[in-house]
Design an enzyme around this catalytic site. Structure first.
Site, mmCIF file in Angstrom:
data_model
loop_
_atom_site.group_PDB
_atom_site.id
_atom_site.type_symbol
_atom_site.label_atom_id
_atom_site.label_comp_id
_atom_site.label_asym_id
_atom_site.label_seq_id
_atom_site.Cartn_x
_atom_site.Cartn_y
_atom_site.Cartn_z
ATOM 1 C CG ASP A 40 -7.868 5.055 6.754
ATOM 2 O OD1 ASP A 40 -7.334 5.884 7.510
ATOM 3 O OD2 ASP A 40 -8.500 5.363 5.724
ATOM 4 C CD GLU B 8 -14.004 18.034 1.870
ATOM 5 O OE1 GLU B 8 -13.202 18.485 2.688
ATOM 6 O OE2 GLU B 8 -13.843 16.924 1.344
ATOM 7 C CB ALA C 82 -3.945 12.012 5.954
ATOM 8 N N GLY D 62 -0.323 4.416 0.109
ATOM 9 C CA GLY D 62 -1.092 5.581 0.568
ATOM 10 C C GLY D 62 -0.247 6.349 1.576
ATOM 11 C CG PHE D 63 -1.714 9.926 3.501
ATOM 12 C CD1 PHE D 63 -0.949 11.044 3.243
ATOM 13 C CD2 PHE D 63 -3.027 9.891 3.045
ATOM 14 C CE1 PHE D 63 -1.481 12.125 2.543
ATOM 15 C CE2 PHE D 63 -3.562 10.962 2.350
ATOM 16 C CZ PHE D 63 -2.793 12.074 2.093
ATOM 17 N N GLY D 64 0.149 5.962 4.817
ATOM 18 C CA GLY D 64 0.904 5.132 5.755
ATOM 19 C C GLY D 64 2.087 4.465 5.082
ATOM 20 N N GLY E 82 0.831 -1.198 0.000
ATOM 21 C CA GLY E 82 0.000 0.000 0.000
ATOM 22 C C GLY E 82 0.869 1.252 0.000
HETATM 23 C C1 LIG Z 1 -12.475 11.482 -0.228
HETATM 24 C C2 LIG Z 1 -11.618 11.440 1.000
HETATM 25 C C3 LIG Z 1 -11.310 12.617 1.669
HETATM 26 C C4 LIG Z 1 -10.504 12.588 2.792
HETATM 27 N N1 LIG Z 1 -10.197 13.764 3.433
HETATM 28 C C5 LIG Z 1 -9.338 13.745 4.478
HETATM 29 C C6 LIG Z 1 -8.934 14.957 5.103
HETATM 30 O O1 LIG Z 1 -9.358 16.056 4.711
HETATM 31 N N2 LIG Z 1 -8.050 14.877 6.147
HETATM 32 C C7 LIG Z 1 -7.559 13.676 6.587
HETATM 33 O O2 LIG Z 1 -6.754 13.653 7.507
HETATM 34 N N3 LIG Z 1 -7.946 12.514 6.025
HETATM 35 C C8 LIG Z 1 -8.811 12.520 4.992
HETATM 36 N N4 LIG Z 1 -9.196 11.346 4.401
HETATM 37 C C9 LIG Z 1 -8.730 10.088 4.987
HETATM 38 C C10 LIG Z 1 -7.309 9.754 4.552
HETATM 39 O O3 LIG Z 1 -7.177 9.909 3.156
HETATM 40 C C11 LIG Z 1 -7.014 8.342 4.979
HETATM 41 O O4 LIG Z 1 -7.111 8.298 6.386
HETATM 42 C C12 LIG Z 1 -5.636 7.902 4.548
HETATM 43 O O5 LIG Z 1 -5.527 7.908 3.157
HETATM 44 C C13 LIG Z 1 -5.339 6.499 5.088
HETATM 45 O O6 LIG Z 1 -4.067 6.130 4.689
HETATM 46 P P1 LIG Z 1 -3.709 4.595 4.495
HETATM 47 O O7 LIG Z 1 -2.255 4.567 4.153
HETATM 48 O O8 LIG Z 1 -4.176 3.807 5.652
HETATM 49 O O9 LIG Z 1 -4.590 4.119 3.261
HETATM 50 P P2 LIG Z 1 -4.750 4.740 1.832
HETATM 51 O O10 LIG Z 1 -4.238 6.121 1.742
HETATM 52 O O11 LIG Z 1 -6.166 4.486 1.453
HETATM 53 O O12 LIG Z 1 -3.790 3.850 0.932
HETATM 54 C C14 LIG Z 1 -4.006 2.497 0.719
HETATM 55 C C15 LIG Z 1 -3.162 2.078 -0.472
HETATM 56 O O13 LIG Z 1 -3.205 0.673 -0.556
HETATM 57 C C16 LIG Z 1 -3.367 0.294 -1.902
HETATM 58 N N5 LIG Z 1 -3.968 -1.043 -1.884
HETATM 59 C C17 LIG Z 1 -5.198 -1.401 -1.451
HETATM 60 N N6 LIG Z 1 -5.361 -2.727 -1.532
HETATM 61 C C18 LIG Z 1 -4.194 -3.221 -2.025
HETATM 62 C C19 LIG Z 1 -3.742 -4.534 -2.320
HETATM 63 N N7 LIG Z 1 -4.503 -5.626 -2.114
HETATM 64 N N8 LIG Z 1 -2.503 -4.675 -2.840
HETATM 65 C C20 LIG Z 1 -1.703 -3.597 -3.063
HETATM 66 N N9 LIG Z 1 -2.090 -2.337 -2.788
HETATM 67 C C21 LIG Z 1 -3.314 -2.154 -2.253
HETATM 68 C C22 LIG Z 1 -4.208 1.385 -2.518
HETATM 69 O O14 LIG Z 1 -3.990 1.462 -3.919
HETATM 70 C C23 LIG Z 1 -3.675 2.622 -1.784
HETATM 71 O O15 LIG Z 1 -2.614 3.226 -2.488
HETATM 72 C C24 LIG Z 1 -10.000 11.347 3.276
HETATM 73 C C25 LIG Z 1 -10.321 10.166 2.597
HETATM 74 C C26 LIG Z 1 -11.113 10.212 1.475
HETATM 75 C C27 LIG Z 1 -11.441 8.933 0.746
#
Ligand SMILES: Cc1cc2nc3c(=O)[nH]c(=O)nc-3n(C[C@H](O)[C@H](O)[C@H](O)COP(=O)(O)OP(=O)(O)OC[C@H]3O[C@@H](n4cnc5c(N)ncnc54)[C@H](O)[C@@H]3O)c2cc1C
Length: 435
Positions: free
Chosen positions: A316, A177, A327, A15-17, A13
């Site tokens: 998340d 939004e 994030a 994403g942010f993490g 993944g």
């Molecule tokens: C529309 C929207 C608006 C938001 N607004 C805010 C805000 O204003 N402020 C704030 O703090 N937070 C906000 N958030 C929440 C924030 O974006 C999330 O908390 C954050 O992205 C979580 O990070 P993460 O790394 O856990 O997961 P994510 O950022 O969701 O990243 C997960 C990654 O895993 C990848 N992935 C998934 N499954 C697989 C797999 N099986 N194999 C390989 N890769 C995979 C995906 O492609 C993605 O790149 C918002 C979220 C959304 C959807």
């Protein structure tokens, strides 16, 4: 271990993490592989601006390969993790062409995030896209702009009205939004562009099951946001559940009982809930760890999986201490796990994860946003400026930051949206969107 005896860290993944974890391991004495099913990091908080034609998808995303190119010990791979063999310490992934490959690890970091939840009514997804990916944003952009285009070609009457009615399900930050932006599109951007319809007449309905919007904000701030939305023309329907979504409408049922109501609409957007992505459920199952109703995985205080000190969960997906799905939690988790990996290498004891709440922000409309950080509670212009500053600070890539600021300034000065282009099919799914 890799052939030169270094530990292999697999981060799933980007994403942010995952991205913060991989970046923080740059230069460490480990070999890092970052596996993601999409090739880029997406700045989800600005997805709604892509969906409503303000920003391009390129401005809110960045190639992971490019982002990590200077970290010589970090490799990026494109593939969707589908299987975990915890005994062999191997993850199997699917390439975009549906063939498989596997990656071995010594340390695994699961950072795959959440997906939209339809609370068991998956059939809604066909008519009501969620808002988690670039595909979603482009699908919503197409639906929004197309709805006005189709309405322009229809005679006055109920069918035309249904194309000019937009339903947003979910009154959290994303729903708020989106609802505000659709009204702004209708009243500011599109107002003088059509001959047959009056875009300003577009109805935007915002449905939420709670008794107020934006539950993560202080009640007074949420109340102010509700008033601003209503002034903008958004119709608020609180205390209701959307119990059916069809091609041509939604059914809404009051939580307190009473008669269901039907609304004719051809555009429904779903932001009402989240659940773990399928691979997260696989991880919980294979490791025999408990997960909550949404699939968040129960982890130890250092974010490792109980009984598996070599496997971490961040972002998340963490089911512990009611950590928020924001994030900042994911970024801090990524940095914490990277620090734990470095501590392990030095033979030092790991530390427990402590989340520091730095606040939250939500955009309401032009000149209005909420910013809440400890005792600081800003609304109106001050909140709006703070919101803009925070989002630019965390956007990935210097070029994206400059170009986003430029686009915002131009949008403010001329009430224009420069990214209104949409395609009439989904390149990713190879199927046309359904109407
Ligand atoms: C529309 C929207 C608006 C938001 N607004 C805010 C805000 O204003 N402020 C704030 O703090 N937070 C906000 N958030 C929440 C924030 O974006 C999330 O908390 C954050 O992205 C979580 O990070 P993460 O790394 O856990 O997961 P994510 O950022 O969701 O990243 C997960 C990654 O895993 C990848 N992935 C998934 N499954 C697989 C797999 N099986 N194999 C390989 N890769 C995979 C995906 O492609 C993605 O790149 C918002 C979220 C959304 C959807």
């Amino acid at each position: 271990m890799s052939s030169d005896g270094r530990k292999r860290v697999l981060v799933i993944g980007g994403g942010f993490g995952g991205l913060f974890c991989a970046r923080a391991l740059g230069g460490a004495n480990v070999d890092v592989t970052l596996l993601d099913r999409a090739a880029g990091h997406v700045f989800q908080p600005l997805l709604y601006q892509c969906a409503t034609g303000i920003l391009s998808i390129g401005q809110i995303s960045r190639s992971l390969r490019e982002e990590l190119v200077h970290h010589r010990n970090v490799t990026t791979l494109l593939g969707e993790a589908v299987e975990l063999d915890a005994e062999a310490r191997r993850v199997t992934a699917m390439r975009p062409d549906n063939t498989q490959f596997s990656v071995d690890y010594d340390v695994l970091v699961v950072a795959v995030g959440m997906q939209q939840s339809y609370f068991g009514r998956e059939e809604f997804a066909q008519w009501a896209p969620g808002m988690k990916t670039l595909d979603d944003a482009l699908s919503i952009r197409q639906r929004l702009f197309c709805a006005f285009e189709i309405a322009e070609t229809l005679p006055p009457g109920p069918e035309r009205d249904s194309f000019l009615t937009f339903a947003v399900c979910g009154g959290g930050p994303t729903g708020v939004e989106l609802a505000g932006q659709i009204r702004e599109m209708a009243t500011r951007t599109l107002a003088n562009e059509f001959h047959s319809i009056e875009p300003e007449d577009a109805r935007v309905l915002l449905f939420d099951g709670g008794d107020r919007l934006l539950k993560s904000f202080a009640p007074a701030m949420a109340g102010k946001a509700a008033r601003i939305l209503q002034e903008l023309g958004v119709e608020l329907h609180l205390g209701v559940h959307v119990t059916d979504v069809r091609r041509d409408g939604v059914t809404v049922t009051p939580k307190s009982g009473g008669a269901a109501e039907e609304y004719a609409t051809r555009t429904v957007l779903w932001t009402a809930g989240v659940e773990a992505v399928p691979f997260a459920r696989t991880v919980a199952e294979v490791l025999g760890v408990s997960a909550d109703h949404a699939g968040r995985i129960a982890v130890a205080p250092d974010l490792s999986v109980p009984g598996h000190p070599e496997i971490f969960v961040i972002g998340d997906l963490v089911g512990r201490d009611n950590l928020p799905g924001v994030a900042e939690n994911a970024m801090q988790g990524g940095l914490h796990v990277a620090a734990s990996v470095r501590r392990d290498l030095k033979g030092e004891a790991r530390r427990n994860f402590r989340y520091r709440d730095l606040g939250s922000a939500a955009y309401i409309s032009h000149g209005h946003a909420l910013l809440q950080a400890g005792p600081i509670k800003l609304t109106g212009y001050l909140g709006w400026l703070g919101w803009g500053f925070i989002h630019i600070a965390f956007l990935t890539g210097l070029q994206n930051r400059f170009s986003t600021v430029g686009t915002w300034l131009s949008a403010i000065a001329r009430a224009r949206r420069t990214d209104r282009t949409f395609i009439l099919g989904s390149a990713a799914s190879k199927e046309p969107y359904t109407w």
